[in-house]
Write an enzyme that holds these catalytic residues in place. Sequence first.
Site, mmCIF file in Angstrom:
data_model
loop_
_atom_site.group_PDB
_atom_site.id
_atom_site.type_symbol
_atom_site.label_atom_id
_atom_site.label_comp_id
_atom_site.label_asym_id
_atom_site.label_seq_id
_atom_site.Cartn_x
_atom_site.Cartn_y
_atom_site.Cartn_z
ATOM 1 N N ARG A 1 38.029 -13.955 -58.175
ATOM 2 C CA ARG A 1 38.836 -14.893 -57.388
ATOM 3 C C ARG A 1 37.998 -16.056 -56.864
ATOM 4 O O ARG A 1 38.520 -17.104 -56.514
ATOM 5 C CB ARG A 1 39.517 -14.139 -56.228
ATOM 6 C CG ARG A 1 40.470 -14.996 -55.402
ATOM 7 C CD ARG A 1 41.305 -14.144 -54.468
ATOM 8 N NE ARG A 1 42.093 -14.966 -53.559
ATOM 9 C CZ ARG A 1 42.992 -14.474 -52.713
ATOM 10 N NH1 ARG A 1 43.234 -13.179 -52.667
ATOM 11 N NH2 ARG A 1 43.670 -15.266 -51.916
ATOM 12 N N ARG B 1 52.690 -3.959 -35.268
ATOM 13 C CA ARG B 1 51.805 -3.462 -36.326
ATOM 14 C C ARG B 1 52.266 -3.823 -37.726
ATOM 15 O O ARG B 1 51.830 -3.238 -38.712
ATOM 16 C CB ARG B 1 51.596 -1.953 -36.222
ATOM 17 C CG ARG B 1 50.960 -1.569 -34.903
ATOM 18 C CD ARG B 1 50.452 -0.161 -34.887
ATOM 19 N NE ARG B 1 49.860 0.097 -33.600
ATOM 20 C CZ ARG B 1 50.549 0.391 -32.505
ATOM 21 N NH1 ARG B 1 51.873 0.488 -32.569
ATOM 22 N NH2 ARG B 1 49.933 0.587 -31.377
ATOM 23 N N HIS C 1 33.730 -27.947 -48.264
ATOM 24 C CA HIS C 1 33.697 -27.463 -46.876
ATOM 25 C C HIS C 1 32.578 -28.142 -46.083
ATOM 26 O O HIS C 1 32.751 -28.492 -44.918
ATOM 27 C CB HIS C 1 33.504 -25.938 -46.833
ATOM 28 C CG HIS C 1 34.746 -25.185 -47.199
ATOM 29 N ND1 HIS C 1 34.709 -23.983 -47.873
ATOM 30 C CD2 HIS C 1 36.053 -25.471 -47.007
ATOM 31 C CE1 HIS C 1 35.953 -23.564 -48.062
ATOM 32 N NE2 HIS C 1 36.786 -24.451 -47.548
ATOM 33 N N ASN D 1 37.351 -21.164 -55.625
ATOM 34 C CA ASN D 1 36.558 -21.963 -54.689
ATOM 35 C C ASN D 1 35.881 -23.155 -55.363
ATOM 36 O O ASN D 1 35.053 -23.830 -54.745
ATOM 37 C CB ASN D 1 35.498 -21.099 -54.003
ATOM 38 C CG ASN D 1 36.124 -20.180 -52.982
ATOM 39 O OD1 ASN D 1 37.055 -20.557 -52.279
ATOM 40 N ND2 ASN D 1 35.636 -18.959 -52.915
ATOM 41 N N GLU E 1 39.065 -10.845 -52.891
ATOM 42 C CA GLU E 1 38.052 -11.857 -53.142
ATOM 43 C C GLU E 1 36.638 -11.282 -53.171
ATOM 44 O O GLU E 1 35.766 -11.702 -52.420
ATOM 45 C CB GLU E 1 38.160 -12.965 -52.076
ATOM 46 C CG GLU E 1 37.500 -14.273 -52.502
ATOM 47 C CD GLU E 1 37.819 -15.418 -51.557
ATOM 48 O OE1 GLU E 1 38.844 -16.054 -51.784
ATOM 49 O OE2 GLU E 1 37.065 -15.649 -50.616
ATOM 50 N N LYS F 1 46.627 -19.613 -59.946
ATOM 51 C CA LYS F 1 46.151 -18.901 -58.752
ATOM 52 C C LYS F 1 46.533 -17.427 -58.838
ATOM 53 O O LYS F 1 45.716 -16.552 -58.551
ATOM 54 C CB LYS F 1 46.694 -19.527 -57.471
ATOM 55 C CG LYS F 1 46.254 -18.728 -56.236
ATOM 56 C CD LYS F 1 46.246 -19.477 -54.940
ATOM 57 C CE LYS F 1 45.768 -18.537 -53.824
ATOM 58 N NZ LYS F 1 45.761 -19.151 -52.504
ATOM 59 N N GLU G 1 43.990 -29.613 -55.091
ATOM 60 C CA GLU G 1 44.053 -28.200 -55.521
ATOM 61 C C GLU G 1 44.705 -28.106 -56.906
ATOM 62 O O GLU G 1 44.332 -27.252 -57.717
ATOM 63 C CB GLU G 1 44.832 -27.343 -54.515
ATOM 64 C CG GLU G 1 44.410 -27.479 -53.048
ATOM 65 C CD GLU G 1 43.040 -26.872 -52.716
ATOM 66 O OE1 GLU G 1 42.451 -26.167 -53.553
ATOM 67 O OE2 GLU G 1 42.563 -27.123 -51.582
ATOM 68 N N HIS H 1 40.785 -31.963 -45.971
ATOM 69 C CA HIS H 1 40.378 -30.914 -46.903
ATOM 70 C C HIS H 1 40.541 -31.379 -48.361
ATOM 71 O O HIS H 1 39.628 -31.222 -49.171
ATOM 72 C CB HIS H 1 41.212 -29.657 -46.641
ATOM 73 C CG HIS H 1 40.867 -28.520 -47.546
ATOM 74 N ND1 HIS H 1 39.692 -27.816 -47.439
ATOM 75 C CD2 HIS H 1 41.530 -27.981 -48.603
ATOM 76 C CE1 HIS H 1 39.652 -26.881 -48.375
ATOM 77 N NE2 HIS H 1 40.761 -26.966 -49.102
ATOM 78 N N HIS I 1 34.786 -26.256 -53.535
ATOM 79 C CA HIS I 1 34.946 -25.973 -52.107
ATOM 80 C C HIS I 1 33.634 -25.768 -51.354
ATOM 81 O O HIS I 1 33.605 -25.911 -50.141
ATOM 82 C CB HIS I 1 35.858 -24.756 -51.905
ATOM 83 C CG HIS I 1 37.320 -25.113 -51.995
ATOM 84 N ND1 HIS I 1 37.879 -25.624 -53.138
ATOM 85 C CD2 HIS I 1 38.330 -25.049 -51.089
ATOM 86 C CE1 HIS I 1 39.179 -25.850 -52.922
ATOM 87 N NE2 HIS I 1 39.473 -25.510 -51.688
ATOM 88 N N LYS J 1 46.479 -14.334 -47.838
ATOM 89 C CA LYS J 1 45.612 -14.632 -46.683
ATOM 90 C C LYS J 1 46.467 -15.213 -45.568
ATOM 91 O O LYS J 1 47.232 -16.148 -45.787
ATOM 92 C CB LYS J 1 44.553 -15.669 -47.063
ATOM 93 C CG LYS J 1 43.472 -15.166 -47.987
ATOM 94 C CD LYS J 1 42.403 -16.244 -48.106
ATOM 95 C CE LYS J 1 41.385 -15.938 -49.181
ATOM 96 N NZ LYS J 1 40.434 -17.051 -49.366
#
Length: 357
Positions: free
Chosen positions: A230, A112, A241, A234, A226, A216, A176, A253, A237, A134
């Site tokens: 935030r 956990r 994507h 993107n 997000e 960032k 990036e 990417h 992106h 993330k």
Amino acid sequence: MTRLDLLAYPIVIDERVAAHVAAFVRERGRPRCIVLADRNVAARGAAIARALGRQTPVLDFALGERRKTLRTLEAVLGGLARTGADRATTLVGVGGGVAGDLFGFAAAVYMRGVAFINVATSLVAMVDAAIGGKTGVDLAAGKNLAGTFRDPVAVFCDLGALGTLPERYAREGLAELVKHGIIEGGDAFEALETLAPHPLHKWPWETVIAESMRVKAMYVNDDRLEVGAREVLNLGHTFGHAIERVSGYRISHGAAVSIGLRGAGLLALRSGRFSQAEHLRVLTLLTLLRLPLINPSSDIEGLLAAMAHDKKVRAGALRFVVPRTLGDVEYGVVATPRNVRAVLQRLHTPPGAAELR
Ligand SMILES: NC(=O)c1ccc[n+]([C@@H]2O[C@H](COP(=O)([O-])OP(=O)(O)OC[C@H]3O[C@@H](n4cnc5c(N)ncnc54)[C@H](O)[C@@H]3O)[C@@H](O)[C@H]2O)c1
Ligand SMILES: [Zn+2]
């Protein structure tokens, strides 16, 4: 050595990080650690384990995007149990973005949740993946579909590792970096313009990475889950994507984000937001960094459908992040399908006089 205290956890950037990791662990008073390493940087992991002493175990795994799966996660969790990890154990994950996402996820769910130290060894991990909390793995249905938001207790950027990072993966991180440069504008963007003609091994990485992380971190701090600001991260992106997906992930990417940054600029120009001169500066920078500007796919409807899948679609409207100027980026900008189609058509062709005037 650079130390950034911008988030709830410290970020340390240095040529060698083993001693810093060991000092951090000692200060925290939780000496029991297990090092988890991407096999391609197992030697960096072993150096950290030696600095930690007490016969710190090192478990290494063959990773890469294809192994960013629940199956690898299970192997990691099984390894932890066999090695006797308990709730008081700190996991030290060493590797690129895949390692950070996967080992971070393992730390979030093992018993956990146990403490996680992220040691980043790739440029993508340093400028993007390692901060923001993330974690996750890919599912057959798509990338990063299972995961959690969970902060590490510290992040270390192992600059010495960049020496062995294959150039094609280094280039992934550059897109990036440019994205952060556009968001920040000013000196940050100019610094990239100055560095771009020079070979990557000559770049002052400690400063470049610290500046990029600052951008960032600023947005992550204000909007951890997000739900708002935030989203500017993107930039490029939504197009990116879709381009990745329609190529069946043959386009990487970073390459897709580069084409997507051009797309965001074009969309901004169409709505009178951006100047042609600044758009040209972005395209010139991407080109100097040998990043692509042209989407090989002419499947406009396929690309639109892929965008409709993108999580940034709310109630059917296509929303984009677009630059107003370098240093001022707007999110949640609704674009008509007509405008988006026109941009997608342009992205399939080289920048022409009309785009660059
Ligand atoms: N969590 C986030 O916010 C976030 C943000 C951006 C990207 N990501 C994730 O990051 C991943 C991409 O990151 P990446 O480009 O680092 O991929 P990666 O971790 O697969 O690393 C690329 C390749 O380089 C190898 N490698 C890494 N560091 C090395 C080094 N120092 N020397 C030699 N080889 C090295 C790896 O083994 C791998 O083969 C994607 O899965 C993406 O989803 C996550
Ligand atoms: Zn990205």
